[in-house]
Design a protein around this motif. Sequence first.
Motif, PDB file in Angstrom:
ATOM      1  N   SER A 125      57.532  34.826  28.989  1.00 31.18           N
ATOM      2  CA  SER A 125      56.530  33.815  28.632  1.00 31.18           C
ATOM      3  C   SER A 125      56.761  32.453  29.279  1.00 31.18           C
ATOM      4  O   SER A 125      55.811  31.760  29.616  1.00 31.18           O
ATOM      5  CB  SER A 125      56.443  33.650  27.117  1.00 31.18           C
ATOM      6  OG  SER A 125      57.658  33.151  26.608  1.00 31.18           O
ATOM      7  N   GLN A 126      58.019  32.070  29.486  1.00 25.52           N
ATOM      8  CA  GLN A 126      58.289  30.732  29.997  1.00 25.52           C
ATOM      9  C   GLN A 126      58.570  30.667  31.489  1.00 25.52           C
ATOM     10  O   GLN A 126      58.358  29.632  32.105  1.00 25.52           O
ATOM     11  CB  GLN A 126      59.455  30.111  29.231  1.00 25.52           C
ATOM     12  CG  GLN A 126      59.123  29.858  27.784  1.00 25.52           C
ATOM     13  CD  GLN A 126      60.273  29.204  27.029  1.00 25.52           C
ATOM     14  OE1 GLN A 126      61.317  28.893  27.593  1.00 25.52           O
ATOM     15  NE2 GLN A 126      60.086  29.016  25.735  1.00 25.52           N
ATOM     16  N   LYS A 127      59.074  31.757  32.074  1.00 27.18           N
ATOM     17  CA  LYS A 127      59.413  31.718  33.490  1.00 27.18           C
ATOM     18  C   LYS A 127      58.483  32.577  34.351  1.00 27.18           C
ATOM     19  O   LYS A 127      57.977  32.125  35.363  1.00 27.18           O
ATOM     20  CB  LYS A 127      60.870  32.155  33.700  1.00 27.18           C
ATOM     21  CG  LYS A 127      61.881  31.201  33.093  1.00 27.18           C
ATOM     22  CD  LYS A 127      63.296  31.674  33.335  1.00 27.18           C
ATOM     23  CE  LYS A 127      64.315  30.713  32.741  1.00 27.18           C
ATOM     24  NZ  LYS A 127      65.689  31.200  32.917  1.00 27.18           N
ATOM     25  N   ALA A 129      55.475  34.424  33.508  1.00 26.72           N
ATOM     26  CA  ALA A 129      54.026  34.270  33.346  1.00 26.72           C
ATOM     27  C   ALA A 129      53.516  32.923  33.846  1.00 26.72           C
ATOM     28  O   ALA A 129      52.332  32.788  34.149  1.00 26.72           O
ATOM     29  CB  ALA A 129      53.637  34.475  31.890  1.00 26.72           C
ATOM     30  N   THR A 130      54.403  31.939  33.953  1.00 26.13           N
ATOM     31  CA  THR A 130      53.974  30.605  34.384  1.00 26.13           C
ATOM     32  C   THR A 130      53.960  30.438  35.903  1.00 26.13           C
ATOM     33  O   THR A 130      53.515  29.404  36.396  1.00 26.13           O
ATOM     34  CB  THR A 130      54.885  29.523  33.767  1.00 26.13           C
ATOM     35  OG1 THR A 130      56.216  29.747  34.196  1.00 26.13           O
ATOM     36  CG2 THR A 130      54.807  29.542  32.252  1.00 26.13           C
ATOM     37  N   LEU A 131      54.441  31.435  36.643  1.00 26.32           N
ATOM     38  CA  LEU A 131      54.435  31.343  38.111  1.00 26.32           C
ATOM     39  C   LEU A 131      53.010  31.380  38.636  1.00 26.32           C
ATOM     40  O   LEU A 131      52.163  32.114  38.114  1.00 26.32           O
ATOM     41  CB  LEU A 131      55.222  32.500  38.728  1.00 26.32           C
ATOM     42  CG  LEU A 131      56.732  32.520  38.517  1.00 26.32           C
ATOM     43  CD1 LEU A 131      57.328  33.787  39.105  1.00 26.32           C
ATOM     44  CD2 LEU A 131      57.373  31.302  39.157  1.00 26.32           C
ATOM     45  N   ASP A 132      52.769  30.586  39.694  1.00 29.58           N
ATOM     46  CA  ASP A 132      51.474  30.650  40.360  1.00 29.58           C
ATOM     47  C   ASP A 132      51.264  32.076  40.833  1.00 29.58           C
ATOM     48  O   ASP A 132      52.211  32.746  41.238  1.00 29.58           O
ATOM     49  CB  ASP A 132      51.440  29.712  41.574  1.00 29.58           C
ATOM     50  CG  ASP A 132      51.468  28.249  41.170  1.00 29.58           C
ATOM     51  OD1 ASP A 132      51.170  27.954  39.997  1.00 29.58           O
ATOM     52  OD2 ASP A 132      51.810  27.418  42.028  1.00 29.58           O
ATOM     53  N   SER A 136      48.892  38.558  34.887  1.00 33.65           N
ATOM     54  CA  SER A 136      49.239  39.136  33.596  1.00 33.65           C
ATOM     55  C   SER A 136      50.546  39.912  33.702  1.00 33.65           C
ATOM     56  O   SER A 136      51.003  40.238  34.801  1.00 33.65           O
ATOM     57  CB  SER A 136      48.129  40.068  33.103  1.00 33.65           C
ATOM     58  OG  SER A 136      47.999  41.175  33.974  1.00 33.65           O
TER      59      SER A 136
END
Length: 166
Positions: A125-127, A129-132, A136
Amino acid sequence: MNRERQLELLRLLEEDGRRTAEQIARLMAVPVAEVEETIATLEREKVIVNYPALINWELVDDHPYVTAMIDVKVTPKRDVGFDEVADRICRFPEVQAVYLMSGVSYDLSVVLEGKTMREVATFVSQKLATLDSVVSTATHFILKRYKHDGIQFEDRDEDRRMVVTP
């Protein structure tokens, strides 16, 4: 050493990376120097990348790690495709493997190790999924390993079925 003999050497090393050049030379009926030279060449060319040990961590006390396989759907970038985001994912120390997939509804398969399921969930969730480019993810936890890299973890030679007689 010709290509066919190189393949035989690679199979022998893959089967048991602890084999010495002398043992391989005996198995292949070739001079030790030829085996040593071929191995050195294959290492230089990065055909042989490493000699890892395969550990059955389920049998090791005090090893509370969990392994997860994460399906990642990605929007590829122009001129670099999936390589750029795959490279960024590879840089995380928790990540054990990254594969580009075909024929499935996701693009990358990521194998991750963490101390707890919560730690894996936090990573996702923090590393991840946040990547450009990451659209999903779907996380699957490995509950038990039966076979890995061609090695079966448990011997199942004995017949464990109950004997039934009339």
